[in-house]
Design an enzyme around this catalytic site. Structure first.
Site, PDB file in Angstrom:
ATOM      1  N   GLY A   1      28.443  42.890  39.215  1.00 34.31           N
ATOM      2  CA  GLY A   1      29.571  43.753  38.894  1.00 34.31           C
ATOM      3  C   GLY A   1      29.276  44.520  37.620  1.00 34.31           C
ATOM      4  O   GLY A   1      28.124  44.795  37.288  1.00 34.31           O
ATOM      5  N   ARG A   2      30.328  44.836  36.872  1.00 33.96           N
ATOM      6  CA  ARG A   2      30.157  45.601  35.641  1.00 33.96           C
ATOM      7  C   ARG A   2      29.265  44.869  34.636  1.00 33.96           C
ATOM      8  O   ARG A   2      28.340  45.440  34.062  1.00 33.96           O
ATOM      9  CB  ARG A   2      31.523  45.891  34.992  1.00 33.96           C
ATOM     10  CG  ARG A   2      32.417  46.866  35.754  1.00 33.96           C
ATOM     11  CD  ARG A   2      33.678  47.106  34.939  1.00 33.96           C
ATOM     12  NE  ARG A   2      34.558  48.105  35.526  1.00 33.96           N
ATOM     13  CZ  ARG A   2      35.560  47.820  36.334  1.00 33.96           C
ATOM     14  NH1 ARG A   2      35.803  46.569  36.658  1.00 33.96           N
ATOM     15  NH2 ARG A   2      36.327  48.786  36.819  1.00 33.96           N
TER      16      ARG A   2
ATOM     17  N   ARG B   1      32.209  31.481  34.679  1.00 37.04           N
ATOM     18  CA  ARG B   1      33.179  30.408  34.796  1.00 37.04           C
ATOM     19  C   ARG B   1      32.436  29.087  34.972  1.00 37.04           C
ATOM     20  O   ARG B   1      31.473  28.993  35.738  1.00 37.04           O
ATOM     21  CB  ARG B   1      34.121  30.647  35.994  1.00 37.04           C
ATOM     22  CG  ARG B   1      35.179  31.715  35.725  1.00 37.04           C
ATOM     23  CD  ARG B   1      36.141  31.264  34.649  1.00 37.04           C
ATOM     24  NE  ARG B   1      37.198  32.200  34.332  1.00 37.04           N
ATOM     25  CZ  ARG B   1      37.162  33.071  33.345  1.00 37.04           C
ATOM     26  NH1 ARG B   1      36.078  33.170  32.576  1.00 37.04           N
ATOM     27  NH2 ARG B   1      38.190  33.863  33.095  1.00 37.04           N
TER      28      ARG B   1
ATOM     29  N   GLU C   1      35.877  22.376  30.544  1.00 38.65           N
ATOM     30  CA  GLU C   1      36.329  23.068  29.329  1.00 38.65           C
ATOM     31  C   GLU C   1      37.797  22.776  29.008  1.00 38.65           C
ATOM     32  O   GLU C   1      38.625  22.776  29.915  1.00 38.65           O
ATOM     33  CB  GLU C   1      36.140  24.573  29.570  1.00 38.65           C
ATOM     34  CG  GLU C   1      36.325  25.461  28.386  1.00 38.65           C
ATOM     35  CD  GLU C   1      35.952  26.898  28.720  1.00 38.65           C
ATOM     36  OE1 GLU C   1      36.700  27.800  28.279  1.00 38.65           O
ATOM     37  OE2 GLU C   1      34.950  27.124  29.434  1.00 38.65           O
TER      38      GLU C   1
ATOM     39  N   HIS D   1      32.941  29.353  24.761  1.00 41.62           N
ATOM     40  CA  HIS D   1      33.622  30.418  25.512  1.00 41.62           C
ATOM     41  C   HIS D   1      33.890  31.611  24.578  1.00 41.62           C
ATOM     42  O   HIS D   1      35.022  32.072  24.446  1.00 41.62           O
ATOM     43  CB  HIS D   1      34.925  29.917  26.126  1.00 41.62           C
ATOM     44  CG  HIS D   1      35.354  30.723  27.324  1.00 41.62           C
ATOM     45  ND1 HIS D   1      36.011  30.171  28.382  1.00 41.62           N
ATOM     46  CD2 HIS D   1      35.212  32.042  27.619  1.00 41.62           C
ATOM     47  CE1 HIS D   1      36.264  31.102  29.294  1.00 41.62           C
ATOM     48  NE2 HIS D   1      35.782  32.250  28.849  1.00 41.62           N
TER      49      HIS D   1
END
Length: 318
Positions: A153-154, A236, A265, A283
């Site tokens: 993706g981006r 993720r 997490e 994160h």
């Protein structure tokens, strides 16, 4: 100022909320308060910018007047988007403002992991000088290596640009293959998942956490990777079976890992902390002042566009 009330959870730079305050009555959740406070007060608000709170059915049901929830980042796995849709609530995310900082963090982890910065830093601080003339103390260079991108993706596309500057070849696997024109423009080559795993010297993860991607990197996959390969996760934590990764790192099935996200997490297993071939980050992919300000501004625009102009932006539950 409108009579519309919106709630902002989490720590967001005030500079990013300027336009939001010009349009609506804005409340920031008190820092000392937790989820119970949100559940007790959410019925007062039509808009919600969400950070650090799970938007499950309980929370969505508490928002009896909610019209829109904006995630404070690109990920929205903490929001039950299907249930929100059933309730007529728009869910939006912030894909633009996280692009550059997350790509930067990805490459920081690539460099730090492959060049063994944790091992060097820890050894010098606690023991003695590291003799890098010994092969067992050497790192790995990037030039001529193959980067495998999981999720083009981006962010994946931006990482591909950085990699090519360092002389890396880029392959990718995505749910949908890019057009031949896009592949030529980005100078990337599509491969199936098995080829990505077996071929890449470094694999970076940029996919969302969905039923089809959860746990996709498991013990079987790690055994198929090169023993000299590295895995980097800024997407993720649920994409990787954490215990399987720990075992692969301990057993030498792969060379190392750079992690900004975790399956458990915010808890990080002690076994990961004890490994010299892992770089750990809390994160922090978007953890710069400018990035967090831009995220707040983008989330604000999601609310302004929908609540004021009735035009959804960045909607993920159409």
């Amino acid at each position: 100022m409108s009579n519309i009330k919106v709630l902002v959870t989490g720590r967001m730079p005030e500079a990013g909320l300027t336009e939001l305050r010009k349009n609506f009555a804005v409340t920031r959740k008190p820092e000392k308060e937790g989820r119970a406070w949100v559940l007790a007060h959410l019925s007062e608000y039509e808009g919600l910018i969400l950070m650090g709170t799970q938007a499950d059915r309980e929370l969505i049901d508490a928002g009896t007047n909610l019209k829109i929830i904006s995630a404070s980042g690109v990920g929205y796995d903490k929001i039950d988007i299907d249930y929100a849709k059933q309730k007529g609530i728009v869910v939006a995310n912030c894909p633009k403002s996280v692009l550059i900082p997350t790509a930067e963090m990805t490459f920081a982890l690539i460099l730090a992991t492959m060049r063994r910065l944790h091992f060097y830093d820890k050894t010098i601080r606690t023991e003695k000088w590291v003799d890098v003339s010994k092969p067992e103390n050497m790192g790995t260079g990037l030039q001529g290596k193959t980067l495998g991108i999981y999720g083009m993706g981006r962010i994946g596309s931006e990482v591909a640009k950085y990699a090519q500057v360092f002389g890396m070849k880029v392959i990718y696997h995505n749910r949908h293959q890019l057009s031949s024109q896009e592949e030529a423009k980005k100078n990337v080559h599509y491969v199936d998942f098995a080829t990505l795993v077996k071929t890449a010297d470094v694999i970076t993860l940029h996919a969302p956490a969905t039923p089809s991607t959860t746990g996709v990197f498991d013990a079987q996959v790690f055994k198929q990777m090169k023993k000299t390969a590295y895995i980097i996760n800024v997407a993720r934590g649920k994409l990787i079976k954490q215990n399987d990764l720990i075992a692969a790192l301990q057993n030498g099935d792969i060379a190392g890992a750079g992690l900004d996200v975790y399956e458990t997490e915010p808890e990080v297993p002690q076994a990961l902390c004890e490994l010299d071939n892992v770089i750990l980050s809390p994160h922090a992919g978007s953890g710069t002042l400018s990035a967090r300000t831009n995220i707040a501004a983008e989330a604000s625009q999601n609310l302004i566009s929908y609540l004021r102009d009735h035009k959804p932006l960045n909607q993920v539950n159409k």
